[in-house]
Write an enzyme that holds these catalytic residues in place. Sequence first.
Site, PDB file in Angstrom:
ATOM      1  N   GLU A   1       0.820  -1.213   0.000  1.00  0.00           N
ATOM      2  CA  GLU A   1       0.000   0.000   0.000  1.00  0.00           C
ATOM      3  C   GLU A   1       0.853   1.262   0.000  1.00  0.00           C
ATOM      4  OE1 GLU A   1      -3.313  -0.020  -0.443  1.00  0.00           O
ATOM      5  OE2 GLU A   1      -3.118  -2.207  -0.582  1.00  0.00           O
TER       6      GLU A   1
ATOM      7  N   GLU B   1      -5.514   4.227   8.031  1.00  0.00           N
ATOM      8  CA  GLU B   1      -5.169   3.734   6.696  1.00  0.00           C
ATOM      9  C   GLU B   1      -5.391   2.227   6.594  1.00  0.00           C
ATOM     10  OE1 GLU B   1      -4.656   3.998   2.941  1.00  0.00           O
ATOM     11  OE2 GLU B   1      -4.235   5.821   4.083  1.00  0.00           O
TER      12      GLU B   1
ATOM     13  N   GLU C   1     -11.874  -1.119   1.744  1.00  0.00           N
ATOM     14  CA  GLU C   1     -11.770  -1.164   0.287  1.00  0.00           C
ATOM     15  C   GLU C   1     -11.657  -2.599  -0.223  1.00  0.00           C
ATOM     16  OE1 GLU C   1      -8.588   1.406  -0.932  1.00  0.00           O
ATOM     17  OE2 GLU C   1      -9.807   3.211  -0.650  1.00  0.00           O
TER      18      GLU C   1
END
Length: 118
Positions: free
Chosen positions: A24, A65, A72
């Site tokens: 990420e 995050e 997601e």
Amino acid sequence: MQKPPIHKSFLNAFRGVFMMIKTERNFQVELFIFFINLFFIFYFRLNNTDAALVFIVSFAVLSAEIFNTAVEKICDIIQPDFDKRIGFIKDIAAGAVVLTAIAAVTVGILVYWKYVFS
């Protein structure tokens, strides 16, 4: 289903963090900023309270995050094709990260101001 031993639970959790680091980009950027803050904590010799505030907001951004990425990924599994409703959910999760980052920047300004300009 039997719960895994505590050491395996920790290993799984750390594996998740390492997967975030590997995959990420936003997490990598936020982790880099955390290390900059770590340098500043020692460079400016922050007192314990100020250092704790910087640590708390830094880890809050990293945690937000991680939660955003989890939301997601779940959304992508549930609906791999474009869906406005899924987009709305993803935007909300990303908004949580943005708000946390704004809070972190605000705390950073308030904490570092007295060390830089005094």
